[in-house]
Scaffold this active site. Structure first.
Site, PDB file in Angstrom:
ATOM      1  CG  ASN A 197     -11.925   1.314   5.518  1.00 46.26           C
ATOM      2  OD1 ASN A 197     -11.609   2.380   4.999  1.00 46.26           O
ATOM      3  ND2 ASN A 197     -12.340   0.289   4.816  1.00 46.26           N
ATOM      4  CE1 TYR A 237      -3.821  -2.269   0.519  1.00 48.88           C
ATOM      5  CE2 TYR A 237      -2.634  -3.122   2.411  1.00 48.88           C
ATOM      6  CZ  TYR A 237      -3.672  -3.210   1.503  1.00 48.88           C
ATOM      7  OH  TYR A 237      -4.562  -4.250   1.585  1.00 48.88           O
ATOM      8  CG  HIS A 292      -7.104   4.515   0.732  1.00 51.98           C
ATOM      9  ND1 HIS A 292      -8.019   5.551   0.715  1.00 51.98           N
ATOM     10  CD2 HIS A 292      -7.712   3.521   1.430  1.00 51.98           C
ATOM     11  CE1 HIS A 292      -9.118   5.192   1.361  1.00 51.98           C
ATOM     12  NE2 HIS A 292      -8.953   3.970   1.816  1.00 51.98           N
TER      13      HIS A 292
END
Length: 185
Positions: free
Chosen positions: A66, A15, A20
């Protein structure tokens, strides 16, 4: 005076350079500029930097985007920082690439990380810095898009946009939200 600057992102090398993770990338650059390194603490990688007599506690939650609220809530309480001196730095697909927008409060705009911060801190009344990552995706492909890397053409100007975001963080901590919004939005 202390401030909590929470960069949202996902841990793990897969990631690292995704849209994000712009919150992580901005805080990494800020810490590097100040010669500080992140250390693993409870629920987040943390670093503390000084700017114009202010202490900026930088956190990169290890709870994934999240579920960022748990880490944010913990570090607000642990550092005795009021919610109005929190600044969440996050990606925003509603803004063109490289655009930044500061807001003193507001809705999550569908961003699950911001929704989770609302749940853990008791409302939408906390400052946020939204960093535009664009919206070049087909309907239903939003998750794949934000978890994809920036394009080569975007990488060429990414540092310049991150530096502007860092300037806005410093401004928020020194002159306040209203003057910072007037200058950067």
């Amino acid at each position: 005076m202390k401030f909590l600057i929470a960069g949202l992102g996902n841990i793990g090398p897969e990631y690292e350079l995704t849209r994000h993770n712009i919150g992580f990338l901005v805080l990494d650059r800020l810490a590097d500029e100040k010669g500080e390194k992140f250390q693993q603490q409870k629920l987040a990688y943390c670093a503390e930097v000084k700017h114009n007599g202010r202490s900026l506690i930088l956190i990169k939650p290890t709870t994934y985007v999240n579920l960022s609220g748990k880490a944010v809530s913990h570090h607000l309480k642990a550092n005795k920082i009021p919610k109005e001196r929190l600044l969440a730095v996050t990606d925003d697909i509603a803004l063109p690439f490289g655009t930044i927008k500061l807001k003193p409060k507001g809705s999550s705009g569908g961003h699950n990380g911001l929704k989770n911060i609302e749940q853990w801190t008791g409302g939408q009344d906390y400052p946020r810095l939204r960093f535009g990552v664009g919206s070049d995706f087909y309907k239903g492909q939003q998750a794949d898009y934000v978890l994809s890397s920036f394009k080569k053409s975007e990488f060429d100007s990414l540092v310049q946009h991150m530096d502007r975001a860092i300037e806005s963080i410093y401004s928020f901590c020194t002159v306040g939200m209203d003057r910072t919004m007037n200058h950067f939005n």
